[in-house]
Design a protein around this motif. Sequence first.
Motif: not given
Length: 575
Positions: A295-296, A298-303, A326-330
């Motif tokens: 998760v990035d 903003d709380g988004n993941a691809s799709g 913040y963006d999670k690691r990776g």
Amino acid sequence: MEHKLLIVLAVIGVIILFGLITPPPATERGELIDTGHFVLEQGGVPIVEEDYTLFFSMEGGYMLLSEASLSSGDQTITLAQQYQLDQDFTPVLYHLAADTPSGSQLISAQMGIKGLHMDVLAGTAHQSVDIPDKRNTIILDNNLISHYVVLLIAAEVGAIDRDFTAAVPQALLSLPAHLDGPNTIEFASGGSRYTGKLYGLQLGDLSVSLVTYTDQLVGLFIPAQATVTYNADLFSEGISLVEESDKKDTLPPGVREENVTFMSDEISLVGTLTLPEGGAGSVPGVLFIHGSGPVDRDGNASGLKMGAYRQLAHALAEAGVGSLRYDKRGVGKSGGTFAEASMEDLLSDANAALSTLRSAKGIDAGRCFLVGHSEGGILAPIIASEKEDLAGIVLLAGAAHSLDFIIRGQIEGLNRDTGKNEEEVQATLAKEDQYLDFVRTSEGEWSDYSFDDLKGAMPWLTQEKYQEITALSLSWLREHFLHDPLETIRKVTCPVLIIQGGKDLQVPPDEAGLLSSALKEVGNSDVTVDLIPDLNHLLRHHPEEPNLAYRHLDEPIDPRVVDMVTGWITGHSDR
């Protein structure tokens, strides 16, 4: 947890009698509609390759034929499918066969009087189930990408609704599914950029992004499984989506943002500090702690465009409160590898983020809060139990039980909802318990165990299932399985706000009451619980019956959540 349903562990998904599938002669297949070669990669390593052809004839409808190979270490499974649909895209007949190191296996499905009848045969074992929705059903399998070609064509011609039933014959399951799009998207391949179309698919709790170019499926992204698929005939060097974070967003009046970079051990993490414009003096600060999955900020993941943390950050800034996400690691702009992250790694990252927030110019270090969603609702109390100077924590869809308990409950509920009898449900749970027991008593990572080691603990394990269960970090699973959220919450002395949805099928609504009771039992009297009856796991208003399809993601998060969070934090900032 939003990306951890793990339905793949519920049954032995398998296939039989490889030699039974004999494609019809070329003269009977009809007009060639589409063809291609898909490559599915996990962590940059190709694990599935599929060659497919799709035909159409006025007499027979659509015929999808494909051959695929699934690689697992030094083992290779050969797959072959024949999938027939009528002119309205209703499934008529489906066979999927495999040649595996443990023998030949088969799955089949056929339309009958009661609907789509699915069979799984493994040795002498036989299981079956019927799906009554004849018209609005389509077969999908994550290992066979060609099914998604058929899905997109059926959706574009209006043969199925955007809310439909996905049949998963390997698991004898039917899942609610929803298809959004298309939206314009940029993707990259071989140093060049292209403009295509993006479709978002919710398959149960699984988020899938489908990318088309010149009306042909060229990419498929499943972030929860860390897989990327591309059409090698068109883009032999693979494809990647152009990051949404590269595009400028319009901020609400009176809100300003800046990017921040900080270190967690040797990992560089990147996030966004959001502040009220022109505020006098220092303001309270909030750290957002993500839910599970890649998760990035903003709380988004691809799709899966959740956007909850960004929406809350802006609402808080308008109310005079700063925040860091913040963006999670990776993930996104942050370094590291998400698939290797343990629960302890994620806690270290959150603690580093909290230190960054407290030291940021314009933030009052003595008035800082944590807002944790889903998995973040488990991590936030751990941090709060160790730092007595927090002003408060907010738990959004947080669990009172360990992850293994939550997963087992999801598996049981899903199997009962599909109409399985008590004997079948208990047989499924017995297999699930073998998996859960292994994880609890494991050491190290999946790479420390051979396939034979795992099969000794889980006799039902196949090479296909091995790929599925090892997609998640073993240490992450084990640490969550062994962690008791109720034991931790009893150590939290700061104020706590608990928000839970009545339509949440991933974290049951009753978990909120258990957390509240545990806090009050140890004398924490500043506890507020808000149970919103028609709220789902991703904080959206969900008026329909509870289901695992995340709907309403094109709408903002429920304003009641925004009002409750901002009101509670501002009310506790002056104490």
